[in-house]
Motif scaffolding. Sequence first.
Motif, mmCIF file in Angstrom:
data_model
loop_
_atom_site.group_PDB
_atom_site.id
_atom_site.type_symbol
_atom_site.label_atom_id
_atom_site.label_comp_id
_atom_site.label_asym_id
_atom_site.label_seq_id
_atom_site.Cartn_x
_atom_site.Cartn_y
_atom_site.Cartn_z
ATOM 1 N N HIS A 46 0.831 -1.216 0.000
ATOM 2 C CA HIS A 46 0.000 0.000 0.000
ATOM 3 C C HIS A 46 0.864 1.263 0.000
ATOM 4 O O HIS A 46 0.410 2.329 -0.389
ATOM 5 C CB HIS A 46 -1.014 -0.002 1.159
ATOM 6 C CG HIS A 46 -0.430 0.266 2.512
ATOM 7 N ND1 HIS A 46 0.048 -0.746 3.319
ATOM 8 C CD2 HIS A 46 -0.251 1.417 3.189
ATOM 9 C CE1 HIS A 46 0.493 -0.227 4.443
ATOM 10 N NE2 HIS A 46 0.332 1.083 4.389
ATOM 11 N N ASP A 47 2.132 1.162 0.431
ATOM 12 C CA ASP A 47 3.084 2.270 0.378
ATOM 13 C C ASP A 47 4.402 1.755 -0.207
ATOM 14 O O ASP A 47 5.430 1.708 0.469
ATOM 15 C CB ASP A 47 3.293 2.853 1.782
ATOM 16 C CG ASP A 47 4.139 4.116 1.772
ATOM 17 O OD1 ASP A 47 4.394 4.667 0.678
ATOM 18 O OD2 ASP A 47 4.565 4.543 2.865
ATOM 19 N N ALA A 48 4.362 1.357 -1.470
ATOM 20 C CA ALA A 48 5.496 0.696 -2.119
ATOM 21 C C ALA A 48 6.740 1.586 -2.195
ATOM 22 O O ALA A 48 7.856 1.090 -2.133
ATOM 23 C CB ALA A 48 5.099 0.231 -3.521
ATOM 24 N N VAL A 49 6.559 2.891 -2.290
ATOM 25 C CA VAL A 49 7.702 3.801 -2.379
ATOM 26 C C VAL A 49 8.535 3.720 -1.097
ATOM 27 O O VAL A 49 9.764 3.703 -1.146
ATOM 28 C CB VAL A 49 7.242 5.245 -2.659
ATOM 29 C CG1 VAL A 49 8.398 6.227 -2.549
ATOM 30 C CG2 VAL A 49 6.606 5.345 -4.041
ATOM 31 N N SER A 50 7.897 3.635 0.057
ATOM 32 C CA SER A 50 8.653 3.558 1.311
ATOM 33 C C SER A 50 9.468 2.265 1.381
ATOM 34 O O SER A 50 10.583 2.258 1.917
ATOM 35 C CB SER A 50 7.727 3.677 2.522
ATOM 36 O OG SER A 50 6.926 2.524 2.652
ATOM 37 N N ILE A 51 8.942 1.180 0.835
ATOM 38 C CA ILE A 51 9.682 -0.088 0.812
ATOM 39 C C ILE A 51 10.912 0.060 -0.083
ATOM 40 O O ILE A 51 12.017 -0.363 0.279
ATOM 41 C CB ILE A 51 8.789 -1.247 0.340
ATOM 42 C CG1 ILE A 51 7.586 -1.411 1.275
ATOM 43 C CG2 ILE A 51 9.581 -2.538 0.235
ATOM 44 C CD1 ILE A 51 7.936 -1.710 2.712
ATOM 45 N N LEU A 52 10.748 0.660 -1.265
ATOM 46 C CA LEU A 52 11.893 0.890 -2.148
ATOM 47 C C LEU A 52 12.931 1.789 -1.473
ATOM 48 O O LEU A 52 14.133 1.579 -1.629
ATOM 49 C CB LEU A 52 11.453 1.501 -3.471
ATOM 50 C CG LEU A 52 10.836 0.547 -4.484
ATOM 51 C CD1 LEU A 52 10.379 1.301 -5.718
ATOM 52 C CD2 LEU A 52 11.793 -0.556 -4.875
#
Length: 191
Positions: free
Chosen positions: A150-156
């Motif tokens: 749901h917050d893929a940018v933070s994982i990257l």
Amino acid sequence: MEDLRCKAYLVAGDHVTEALATMSYASVVSPDTIHLALSIAALNDLKVKCGDVMNAYITAPVQEKIWTVLGPEFGKDEDKKAIIVRSLYGLKSSGAVFRAHLAVCMKELGYEPCLADSDLWLKAEVGSDDEFKYYSYILCYLDDILVVHHDAVSILNHIDKFMTLKPPKIENDPDIYLGANLKKMTQTNGV
């Protein structure tokens, strides 16, 4: 355009090394797993983002005992012996060593490998509304990473702290992954 001149110095002559067969294999995520993850993302309105690890192999420590004689490009250090401490392109074990290094990153983020496809990493999550429970996924195809979250940018961004991702770090929806065109579509009935 990326300047590749320095990379030529970081390539090993694999024809003069020996490695166990088990050290020379690195698996990749299957196409079926990619299709399923993209379908799950679409059905659950999860974000999909991609990243590409920069200089992938040389981010991992080498597992073989390798040394070299330095060439004229090393100036006053020419003809000195040097011990290789990072995995290099061209070594038989580089793919497997990088995959093991990537696994350390995934485990530090709390992800576990899927039993059916060890290059699919999953983690139980709770959505931003605190009631939506789902699994987030990280798919790894060598150094190409696809995140479903749901917050893929933070994982990257977390992965980027562990091993640098190639710029630009994708904030928009990806339009291509492993040569396949990706496009988020909405059907006429609103689904």
